[in-house]
Design a protein around this motif. Structure first.
Motif, mmCIF file in Angstrom:
data_model
loop_
_atom_site.group_PDB
_atom_site.id
_atom_site.type_symbol
_atom_site.label_atom_id
_atom_site.label_comp_id
_atom_site.label_asym_id
_atom_site.label_seq_id
_atom_site.Cartn_x
_atom_site.Cartn_y
_atom_site.Cartn_z
ATOM 1 N N MET A 1 -7.837 -5.925 13.938
ATOM 2 C CA MET A 1 -7.634 -5.004 12.844
ATOM 3 C C MET A 1 -8.245 -5.634 11.598
ATOM 4 N N LYS A 2 -9.208 -4.957 11.068
ATOM 5 C CA LYS A 2 -9.858 -5.464 9.879
ATOM 6 C C LYS A 2 -9.553 -4.605 8.659
ATOM 7 N N ASN A 3 -9.190 -3.372 8.897
ATOM 8 C CA ASN A 3 -8.996 -2.424 7.805
ATOM 9 C C ASN A 3 -7.649 -1.725 7.924
ATOM 10 N N CYS A 4 -7.231 -1.140 6.816
ATOM 11 C CA CYS A 4 -6.007 -0.335 6.786
ATOM 12 C C CYS A 4 -6.190 0.859 7.712
ATOM 13 N N SER A 5 -5.158 1.174 8.463
ATOM 14 C CA SER A 5 -5.251 2.299 9.391
ATOM 15 C C SER A 5 -5.199 3.651 8.678
ATOM 16 N N HIS A 6 -4.825 3.669 7.390
ATOM 17 C CA HIS A 6 -4.708 4.928 6.653
ATOM 18 C C HIS A 6 -5.921 5.196 5.763
ATOM 19 N N CYS A 7 -6.284 4.229 4.901
ATOM 20 C CA CYS A 7 -7.390 4.451 3.957
ATOM 21 C C CYS A 7 -8.657 3.708 4.361
ATOM 22 N N HIS A 8 -8.572 2.868 5.399
ATOM 23 C CA HIS A 8 -9.699 2.112 5.939
ATOM 24 C C HIS A 8 -10.264 1.077 4.967
ATOM 25 N N ALA A 9 -9.492 0.712 3.949
ATOM 26 C CA ALA A 9 -9.893 -0.375 3.049
ATOM 27 C C ALA A 9 -9.648 -1.706 3.758
ATOM 28 N N PRO A 10 -10.483 -2.716 3.504
ATOM 29 C CA PRO A 10 -10.268 -4.012 4.149
ATOM 30 C C PRO A 10 -8.960 -4.645 3.686
ATOM 31 N N LEU A 11 -8.206 -5.184 4.636
ATOM 32 C CA LEU A 11 -6.974 -5.891 4.300
ATOM 33 C C LEU A 11 -7.340 -7.296 3.826
ATOM 34 N N SER A 12 -6.710 -7.741 2.747
ATOM 35 C CA SER A 12 -7.046 -9.038 2.158
ATOM 36 C C SER A 12 -6.019 -10.097 2.560
ATOM 37 N N PHE A 13 -6.360 -11.341 2.275
ATOM 38 C CA PHE A 13 -5.430 -12.441 2.515
ATOM 39 C C PHE A 13 -4.169 -12.251 1.668
ATOM 40 N N GLY A 14 -4.327 -11.739 0.464
ATOM 41 C CA GLY A 14 -3.173 -11.450 -0.400
ATOM 42 C C GLY A 14 -2.233 -10.430 0.209
ATOM 43 N N ASP A 15 -2.779 -9.442 0.904
ATOM 44 C CA ASP A 15 -1.939 -8.456 1.589
ATOM 45 C C ASP A 15 -1.084 -9.118 2.658
ATOM 46 N N VAL A 16 -1.676 -10.062 3.387
ATOM 47 C CA VAL A 16 -0.951 -10.767 4.446
ATOM 48 C C VAL A 16 0.137 -11.651 3.847
ATOM 49 N N VAL A 17 -0.186 -12.386 2.778
ATOM 50 C CA VAL A 17 0.782 -13.297 2.158
ATOM 51 C C VAL A 17 1.936 -12.515 1.538
ATOM 52 N N LYS A 18 1.640 -11.393 0.884
ATOM 53 C CA LYS A 18 2.683 -10.604 0.220
ATOM 54 C C LYS A 18 3.551 -9.820 1.194
ATOM 55 N N SER A 19 3.087 -9.661 2.413
ATOM 56 C CA SER A 19 3.835 -8.893 3.400
ATOM 57 C C SER A 19 5.066 -9.673 3.857
ATOM 58 N N VAL A 20 6.219 -9.066 3.760
ATOM 59 C CA VAL A 20 7.460 -9.696 4.193
ATOM 60 C C VAL A 20 7.531 -9.735 5.712
ATOM 61 N N ASN A 21 7.067 -8.691 6.346
ATOM 62 C CA ASN A 21 7.091 -8.577 7.797
ATOM 63 C C ASN A 21 5.663 -8.729 8.317
ATOM 64 N N PRO A 22 5.369 -9.782 9.084
ATOM 65 C CA PRO A 22 3.992 -9.967 9.562
ATOM 66 C C PRO A 22 3.546 -8.916 10.564
ATOM 67 N N ALA A 23 4.454 -8.127 11.084
ATOM 68 C CA ALA A 23 4.088 -7.069 12.020
ATOM 69 C C ALA A 23 3.787 -5.749 11.305
ATOM 70 N N ARG A 24 4.000 -5.684 9.986
ATOM 71 C CA ARG A 24 3.696 -4.493 9.190
ATOM 72 C C ARG A 24 3.159 -4.951 7.846
ATOM 73 N N ILE A 25 1.842 -4.912 7.700
ATOM 74 C CA ILE A 25 1.181 -5.394 6.492
ATOM 75 C C ILE A 25 0.966 -4.222 5.551
ATOM 76 N N THR A 26 1.355 -4.392 4.288
ATOM 77 C CA THR A 26 1.204 -3.350 3.289
ATOM 78 C C THR A 26 -0.181 -3.432 2.665
ATOM 79 N N CYS A 27 -0.903 -2.340 2.688
ATOM 80 C CA CYS A 27 -2.246 -2.265 2.115
ATOM 81 C C CYS A 27 -2.141 -2.258 0.592
#
Length: 91
Positions: A1-27
């Motif tokens: 998975m390289k992009n958001c499944s909704h808007c198709h924007a690339p997910l960044s390292f900041g998105d991963v770090v800020k995500s509380v749940n690693p199984a659901r990353i917030t775009c």
């Protein structure tokens, strides 16, 4: 998975770090939660956590240095998780 499944924007390292749940990353672009398959994530987190905590605790005696080392290991783990996700190994 390289992009958001909704808007198709690339997910960044900041998105991963800020995500509380690693199984659901917030775009950061559309704020939608993008799911990641849970089994590989849990296996990756458990194995790396056990090994890194055991190594740090066994080699460092000073508590403050141990906490700094564990924080560095956690951020390193987040980066490896991000790189695996960007490479397509985690979907």
């Amino acid at each position: 998975m390289k992009n958001c499944s909704h808007c198709h924007a690339p997910l960044s390292f900041g998105d991963v770090v800020k995500s509380v749940n690693p199984a659901r990353i917030t775009c950061s672009n559309c704020k939608a939660k993008t799911p990641v398959k849970l089994v590989p994530v849990v296996v990756l987190i458990v194995l790396t956590s056990l090994v890194s905590v055991a190594v740090v605790v066994a080699t460092i005696a000073n508590t403050l240095v141990m906490l700094v080392a564990l924080t560095a290991v956690a951020l390193g783990g987040e980066y490896v998780y991000y790189r695996l996700m960007r490479a397509g190994y985690l979907e």
